[in-house]
Design a protein around this motif. Structure first.
Motif, PDB file in Angstrom:
ATOM      1  N   ASN A  76       5.557   2.933   5.730  1.00 19.91           N
ATOM      2  CA  ASN A  76       5.005   3.734   4.639  1.00 19.91           C
ATOM      3  C   ASN A  76       5.140   3.028   3.295  1.00 19.91           C
ATOM      4  OD1 ASN A  76       4.400   5.745   6.480  1.00 19.91           O
ATOM      5  ND2 ASN A  76       6.212   6.960   6.014  1.00 19.91           N
ATOM      6  N   SER A 132       2.828  -0.029   3.274  1.00 22.67           N
ATOM      7  CA  SER A 132       1.441   0.414   3.110  1.00 22.67           C
ATOM      8  C   SER A 132       1.149   0.773   1.658  1.00 22.67           C
ATOM      9  CB  SER A 132       1.165   1.619   4.018  1.00 22.67           C
ATOM     10  OG  SER A 132      -0.121   2.133   3.776  1.00 22.67           O
ATOM     11  N   THR A 133       2.000   1.580   1.061  1.00 23.26           N
ATOM     12  CA  THR A 133       1.812   1.972  -0.335  1.00 23.26           C
ATOM     13  C   THR A 133       1.832   0.751  -1.250  1.00 23.26           C
ATOM     14  OG1 THR A 133       2.788   4.137   0.068  1.00 23.26           O
ATOM     15  CG2 THR A 133       2.752   3.381  -2.229  1.00 23.26           C
ATOM     16  N   SER A 137      -5.006  -6.177   5.189  1.00 19.85           N
ATOM     17  CA  SER A 137      -3.661  -5.594   5.250  1.00 19.85           C
ATOM     18  C   SER A 137      -3.659  -4.147   4.755  1.00 19.85           C
ATOM     19  CB  SER A 137      -2.683  -6.411   4.407  1.00 19.85           C
ATOM     20  OG  SER A 137      -2.578  -7.717   4.888  1.00 19.85           O
ATOM     21  N   ALA A 138      -4.363  -3.891   3.661  1.00 19.70           N
ATOM     22  CA  ALA A 138      -4.408  -2.524   3.120  1.00 19.70           C
ATOM     23  C   ALA A 138      -5.045  -1.572   4.122  1.00 19.70           C
ATOM     24  CB  ALA A 138      -5.164  -2.504   1.796  1.00 19.70           C
ATOM     25  N   LEU A 155      -2.601  -1.346   7.393  1.00 18.58           N
ATOM     26  CA  LEU A 155      -1.354  -0.624   7.131  1.00 18.58           C
ATOM     27  C   LEU A 155      -1.607   0.850   6.797  1.00 18.58           C
ATOM     28  CD1 LEU A 155       0.539  -3.372   5.126  1.00 18.58           C
ATOM     29  CD2 LEU A 155       1.163  -2.493   7.391  1.00 18.58           C
ATOM     30  N   SER A 156      -2.665   1.121   6.048  1.00 14.65           N
ATOM     31  CA  SER A 156      -2.927   2.521   5.713  1.00 14.65           C
ATOM     32  C   SER A 156      -3.373   3.314   6.940  1.00 14.65           C
ATOM     33  CB  SER A 156      -3.954   2.635   4.585  1.00 14.65           C
ATOM     34  OG  SER A 156      -5.223   2.155   4.980  1.00 14.65           O
ATOM     35  N   ALA A 206      -0.206   3.884   8.952  1.00 14.82           N
ATOM     36  CA  ALA A 206       0.617   4.930   8.325  1.00 14.82           C
ATOM     37  C   ALA A 206       0.015   6.310   8.579  1.00 14.82           C
ATOM     38  CB  ALA A 206       0.748   4.669   6.822  1.00 14.82           C
ATOM     39  N   TRP A 240      -1.910  10.488   3.501  1.00 19.72           N
ATOM     40  CA  TRP A 240      -2.089   9.177   4.137  1.00 19.72           C
ATOM     41  C   TRP A 240      -3.403   9.115   4.912  1.00 19.72           C
ATOM     42  CZ3 TRP A 240       3.670   9.399   4.433  1.00 19.72           C
ATOM     43  CH2 TRP A 240       4.241   8.449   3.587  1.00 19.72           C
ATOM     44  N   ALA A 264      -6.097   6.214   4.058  1.00 23.06           N
ATOM     45  CA  ALA A 264      -6.702   5.337   5.073  1.00 23.06           C
ATOM     46  C   ALA A 264      -8.227   5.420   5.004  1.00 23.06           C
ATOM     47  CB  ALA A 264      -6.207   5.723   6.459  1.00 23.06           C
ATOM     48  N   CYS A 272      -9.463   3.413   2.043  1.00 23.64           N
ATOM     49  CA  CYS A 272      -9.352   1.966   2.290  1.00 23.64           C
ATOM     50  C   CYS A 272     -10.448   1.485   3.240  1.00 23.64           C
ATOM     51  CB  CYS A 272      -7.972   1.623   2.846  1.00 23.64           C
ATOM     52  SG  CYS A 272      -6.643   1.750   1.626  1.00 23.64           S
ATOM     53  N   SER A 303      -1.305   7.751  -1.603  1.00 21.37           N
ATOM     54  CA  SER A 303      -0.267   7.153  -0.775  1.00 21.37           C
ATOM     55  C   SER A 303       1.125   7.477  -1.339  1.00 21.37           C
ATOM     56  CB  SER A 303      -0.476   5.638  -0.695  1.00 21.37           C
ATOM     57  OG  SER A 303       0.448   5.050   0.174  1.00 21.37           O
TER      58      SER A 303
END
Length: 149
Positions: free
Chosen positions: A6, A9-10, A60-61, A64-65, A68, A79, A83, A86, A139
């Protein structure tokens, strides 16, 4: 382990949002003031560098989002929306920026078309920047919803 995901991700979404904002506030206005020949010459060297920076950051964003959102369950709307935003920014890249950036790289635009294309590019970029700023804020809110901020 979920807390680390988390926070990571943030952090990455925040870095992505901040990078887009920096590009919008510094680079885009500079590009729009340039003579077309100077812009195309600069883009030849700067374009690949920007891609090498933004491609892994964007990937990556998104990854990871989405992770999460999936691991924090459906109840954590913050979240989930992060996501979604993103992923939307990634879709915008493929729907508009990939072709536009290629037109800069291969100089398929005429000099007189450049100003209009850069104006459109800036508008799409501001949309993507706004989406990512909202994603970053949501996030952070996601941490608050689980009481771990």
């Amino acid at each position: 382990m979920l807390v680390i995901l988390n926070v990571l991700s943030t952090s990455i979404v925040g870095l992505y949002a901040g990078s887009l904002l920096t590009e919008a506030m510094i680079l885009v206005p500079f590009w729009r003031r340039m003579d077309p020949a100077d812009f195309f010459r600069l883009h030849g060297s700067m374009g690949p560098s920007l891609f090498r920076y933004f491609a892994p950051l964007t990937t990556s964003a998104v990854a990871l989002s989405v992770a999460a959102a999936a691991l924090n369950r459906a109840e954590n709307f913050a979240w989930n929306i992060t996501a979604g935003l993103c992923v939307t920014a990634l879709i915008i890249f493929f729907a508009y920026f990939k072709k536009a950036n290629q037109s800069f790289a291969d100089r398929s635009l005429k000099d007189k078309e450049l100003a209009g294309e850069l104006s459109q590019w800036a508008s799409w970029h501001w949309l993507r920047t706004a989406l990512l700023i909202v994603a970053f804020a949501l996030s952070i809110h996601g941490h608050q919803l689980i009481g771990r901020i």
